[in-house]
Write a protein that holds these residues in place. Structure first.
Motif, mmCIF file in Angstrom:
data_model
loop_
_atom_site.group_PDB
_atom_site.id
_atom_site.type_symbol
_atom_site.label_atom_id
_atom_site.label_comp_id
_atom_site.label_asym_id
_atom_site.label_seq_id
_atom_site.Cartn_x
_atom_site.Cartn_y
_atom_site.Cartn_z
ATOM 1 N N VAL A 143 0.559 -0.742 -0.165
ATOM 2 C CA VAL A 143 -0.317 0.217 0.075
ATOM 3 C C VAL A 143 0.696 1.173 0.017
ATOM 4 C CG1 VAL A 143 -1.965 1.643 1.261
ATOM 5 C CG2 VAL A 143 -1.871 -1.421 1.416
ATOM 6 N N ASP A 144 0.333 2.261 -1.291
ATOM 7 C CA ASP A 144 1.935 3.086 -1.277
ATOM 8 C C ASP A 144 3.449 2.692 -0.404
ATOM 9 O OD1 ASP A 144 -0.442 4.379 -1.893
ATOM 10 O OD2 ASP A 144 -0.278 5.494 -1.034
ATOM 11 N N GLY A 145 4.057 1.662 -1.064
ATOM 12 C CA GLY A 145 5.289 1.533 -0.795
ATOM 13 C C GLY A 145 5.222 0.587 0.872
ATOM 14 N N VAL A 146 4.454 0.586 1.392
ATOM 15 C CA VAL A 146 4.382 0.153 2.024
ATOM 16 C C VAL A 146 3.393 -1.492 2.563
ATOM 17 C CG1 VAL A 146 3.389 -0.061 4.781
ATOM 18 C CG2 VAL A 146 3.980 1.907 3.362
ATOM 19 N N ARG A 147 4.780 -2.823 2.670
ATOM 20 C CA ARG A 147 4.797 -3.856 3.103
ATOM 21 C C ARG A 147 3.599 -4.240 4.372
ATOM 22 N NH1 ARG A 147 5.752 -9.529 5.311
ATOM 23 N NH2 ARG A 147 6.701 -7.669 6.620
ATOM 24 N N VAL A 148 2.389 -4.771 3.631
ATOM 25 C CA VAL A 148 1.457 -4.924 4.293
ATOM 26 C C VAL A 148 0.906 -6.211 4.914
ATOM 27 C CG1 VAL A 148 -1.171 -3.673 5.757
ATOM 28 C CG2 VAL A 148 0.481 -2.990 4.111
ATOM 29 N N GLU A 149 1.239 -6.835 5.658
ATOM 30 C CA GLU A 149 0.533 -8.269 6.300
ATOM 31 C C GLU A 149 -0.301 -8.631 7.629
ATOM 32 O OE1 GLU A 149 2.754 -12.028 8.385
ATOM 33 O OE2 GLU A 149 4.452 -10.576 7.447
ATOM 34 N N TYR A 150 -1.637 -9.497 7.402
ATOM 35 C CA TYR A 150 -2.578 -9.445 8.343
ATOM 36 C C TYR A 150 -1.583 -10.807 9.187
ATOM 37 C CZ TYR A 150 -5.075 -13.172 5.917
ATOM 38 O OH TYR A 150 -5.358 -13.780 5.293
ATOM 39 N N LYS A 151 -2.272 -10.348 10.422
ATOM 40 C CA LYS A 151 -2.129 -11.929 11.225
ATOM 41 C C LYS A 151 -3.597 -12.096 12.173
ATOM 42 C CE LYS A 151 2.520 -12.915 11.776
ATOM 43 N NZ LYS A 151 3.349 -12.680 13.176
ATOM 44 N N VAL A 152 -4.498 -13.446 12.750
ATOM 45 C CA VAL A 152 -5.376 -13.407 13.354
ATOM 46 C C VAL A 152 -4.791 -14.010 14.162
ATOM 47 C CG1 VAL A 152 -7.327 -14.283 13.474
ATOM 48 C CG2 VAL A 152 -6.995 -13.624 11.373
ATOM 49 N N ALA A 153 -5.150 -13.453 15.667
ATOM 50 C CA ALA A 153 -5.662 -14.326 16.816
ATOM 51 C C ALA A 153 -6.374 -14.863 17.201
ATOM 52 C CB ALA A 153 -4.339 -13.040 17.701
ATOM 53 N N ALA A 154 -6.416 -16.258 17.570
ATOM 54 C CA ALA A 154 -7.114 -16.905 18.108
ATOM 55 C C ALA A 154 -8.164 -16.597 19.098
ATOM 56 C CB ALA A 154 -7.141 -18.166 17.270
ATOM 57 N N ASP A 155 -7.327 -16.444 19.896
ATOM 58 C CA ASP A 155 -7.458 -16.427 21.283
ATOM 59 C C ASP A 155 -6.416 -15.263 21.908
ATOM 60 O OD1 ASP A 155 -5.022 -17.156 21.608
ATOM 61 O OD2 ASP A 155 -5.349 -19.052 21.933
ATOM 62 N N TRP A 156 -6.284 -14.706 23.250
ATOM 63 C CA TRP A 156 -5.738 -14.010 23.772
ATOM 64 C C TRP A 156 -4.499 -14.211 24.499
ATOM 65 C CZ3 TRP A 156 -5.029 -9.599 24.770
ATOM 66 C CH2 TRP A 156 -4.463 -8.854 25.530
ATOM 67 N N ALA A 157 -3.950 -15.278 24.089
ATOM 68 C CA ALA A 157 -3.218 -15.762 24.510
ATOM 69 C C ALA A 157 -2.069 -15.560 23.069
ATOM 70 C CB ALA A 157 -2.706 -17.420 25.040
ATOM 71 N N GLN A 158 -2.189 -16.068 22.014
ATOM 72 C CA GLN A 158 -1.413 -15.631 20.994
ATOM 73 C C GLN A 158 -1.534 -14.568 20.769
ATOM 74 O OE1 GLN A 158 -3.751 -17.632 17.175
ATOM 75 N NE2 GLN A 158 -2.031 -17.082 16.047
ATOM 76 N N TRP A 159 -2.596 -13.339 20.968
ATOM 77 C CA TRP A 159 -2.748 -12.435 20.681
ATOM 78 C C TRP A 159 -1.456 -11.051 21.540
ATOM 79 C CZ3 TRP A 159 -6.387 -8.111 18.029
ATOM 80 C CH2 TRP A 159 -5.689 -7.569 18.202
ATOM 81 N N GLN A 160 -1.695 -11.874 22.469
ATOM 82 C CA GLN A 160 -0.116 -11.004 23.451
ATOM 83 C C GLN A 160 1.167 -11.964 22.933
ATOM 84 O OE1 GLN A 160 -1.470 -13.013 27.370
ATOM 85 N NE2 GLN A 160 -1.668 -11.006 27.990
ATOM 86 N N ARG A 161 0.853 -13.266 22.406
ATOM 87 C CA ARG A 161 2.033 -13.725 21.757
ATOM 88 C C ARG A 161 2.690 -12.615 20.670
ATOM 89 N NH1 ARG A 161 0.556 -18.406 22.963
ATOM 90 N NH2 ARG A 161 -0.102 -19.081 20.948
ATOM 91 N N VAL A 162 1.916 -12.314 19.598
ATOM 92 C CA VAL A 162 2.054 -11.418 18.892
ATOM 93 C C VAL A 162 2.720 -10.548 18.585
ATOM 94 C CG1 VAL A 162 1.027 -10.063 16.692
ATOM 95 C CG2 VAL A 162 0.790 -12.615 16.808
ATOM 96 N N ILE A 163 2.250 -9.390 20.633
ATOM 97 C CA ILE A 163 2.393 -7.866 20.599
ATOM 98 C C ILE A 163 4.086 -8.929 20.749
ATOM 99 C CG2 ILE A 163 2.087 -6.084 22.356
ATOM 100 C CD1 ILE A 163 0.354 -6.045 19.186
ATOM 101 N N LEU A 164 4.333 -9.457 21.505
ATOM 102 C CA LEU A 164 5.537 -9.570 22.802
ATOM 103 C C LEU A 164 6.771 -10.163 21.761
ATOM 104 C CD1 LEU A 164 4.010 -10.770 25.824
ATOM 105 C CD2 LEU A 164 5.073 -8.407 25.809
ATOM 106 N N SER A 165 6.280 -10.705 20.663
ATOM 107 C CA SER A 165 7.207 -11.440 19.802
ATOM 108 C C SER A 165 8.231 -10.468 19.151
ATOM 109 C CB SER A 165 6.745 -12.375 19.138
ATOM 110 O OG SER A 165 5.456 -12.104 18.191
ATOM 111 N N PRO A 166 9.039 -10.422 18.922
ATOM 112 C CA PRO A 166 10.011 -9.506 17.344
ATOM 113 C C PRO A 166 8.982 -9.591 16.362
ATOM 114 C CG PRO A 166 11.820 -10.518 19.044
ATOM 115 C CD PRO A 166 10.066 -11.260 19.553
ATOM 116 N N HIS A 167 9.037 -8.457 15.757
ATOM 117 C CA HIS A 167 8.096 -8.717 14.515
ATOM 118 C C HIS A 167 8.661 -7.641 13.254
ATOM 119 C CE1 HIS A 167 5.767 -5.194 16.170
ATOM 120 N NE2 HIS A 167 6.064 -6.241 17.200
#
Length: 326
Positions: free
Chosen positions: A185-209
């Motif tokens: 999008v205008d030169g920005v690489r955009v990826e999506y992730k789906v968190a099935a639950d709260w624990a997975q959401w937290q892992r995505v936020i805390l992990s180096p990405h």
């Protein structure tokens, strides 16, 4: 005699009001979610502003963000039982779960059905699109917001769109990404992730990405390891406190000192007003003033100064002039 005449006048007024109320047409509003969700409250205000003085309104809340999916059908059955008792002249359904679970059943009765807050293609919920169904699509401005954020986050090259595992999130992904996991999008690489639950959401936020910023369109359906719904306020607070990159949302209520940096918002109140105007036209025997599947995409900026400062972000002047700060 004077008192008797006064009493008769009062009773005549009461009976007249009751008769007028009995003659009012009825609208049943079926929401996918619970009344405490800010989007739902906004939609109710929009509907009331158009219809509350004209019709008899009743509401049913399926509460699908907080209950388990195994309970959805039973909740939908109860809603249909209420529909049969109330006998509405028209039904409004809010958001994808309500349309998916109840749209075909209500449409089959022949009653007019007006939807709002629908992220998917409404045809996905019917074997054949009925003539008595119309409404307003909600299109979360995923990429419009990212185009603005490219100007707000200096040197941004990679962005993450993080969503919960709800049916609404699936619809947003389908419309925005199609069968692609990432795009530019205008030169920005955009990826999506789906968190099935709260624990997975937290892992995505805390992990180096390796992302320069995160946007979170939907985070309302997260449950913990015990299956208990995590309140929206807790999701927003924890996410913004623990993310090493700026986080942005699509709801004004997510912005604040304990919230995200900013949001690009479609208001539920304005959105639902459009659907309510369509409903009013139908009940008055007119063709709805808006075309079928009218798409509401107007947005407004919200930001928090302390969060902007935390990440060293400066708003472009044209955005700052239009923004609301909270």
């Amino acid at each position: 005699m004077k008192r008797l005449l006064m009493l008769l006048a009062v009773l005549a007024g009461v009976f007249s009001a009751v008769a007028a109320h009995a003659d009012r047409q009825r609208i049943l509003v079926i929401h996918s979610y619970d009344p405490g969700l800010p989007w739902v409250a906004q939609c109710n205000r929009g509907i009331d502003g158009v219809l509350a003085e004209l019709v008899e309104l009743e509401r049913v809340y399926l509460d699908t963000k907080r209950i388990h999916r195994s309970e959805f059908q039973a909740r939908a059955d109860k809603a249909m039982q209420f529909y049969e008792r109330f006998k509405p002249d028209l039904v409004m359904v809010g958001d994808d779960d309500a349309l998916r679970l109840l749209g075909p059943r209500i449409a089959a009765t022949g009653k007019p059905l007006v939807y709002f807050g629908i992220n998917n293609n409404p045809r996905e919920y019917f074997s054949r699109m009925p003539d008595n169904v119309t409404g307003v699509l909600e299109r979360v401005p995923v990429f419009a917001w990212i185009r603005h954020l490219k100007r707000i986050v200096p040197g941004a090259e990679n962005a993450l769109v993080l969503l919960d595992g709800s049916a609404t999130a699936e619809a947003v992904i389908s419309v925005a990404f199609g069968d692609r996991m990432e795009l530019s999008v205008d030169g920005v690489r955009v990826e999506y992730k789906v968190a099935a639950d709260w624990a997975q959401w937290q892992r995505v936020i805390l992990s180096p990405h390796g992302f320069d910023f995160i946007t979170m369109p939907l985070y309302h359906d997260l449950k913990d390891d015990a299956g208990v719904h995590v309140p929206v306020e807790e999701v927003v607070r924890w996410t913004t406190e623990n993310s090493s990159v700026p986080v942005f949302a699509y709801q004004d209520y997510a912005v604040g000192d304990n919230g995200v940096v900013g949001a690009f918002v479609i208001f539920g109140e304005t959105h639902a007003q459009l659907a309510a105007l369509m409903a009013r036209d139908i009940l008055e025997g007119k063709n709805p003033r808006l075309p079928t599947a009218y798409m509401d995409q107007d947005g407004m900026f919200f930001f928090n100064e302390s969060r902007l400062t935390r990440f060293g972000l400066t708003l472009p002047e044209d955005i700052r002039r239009k923004a609301v700060f909270r």
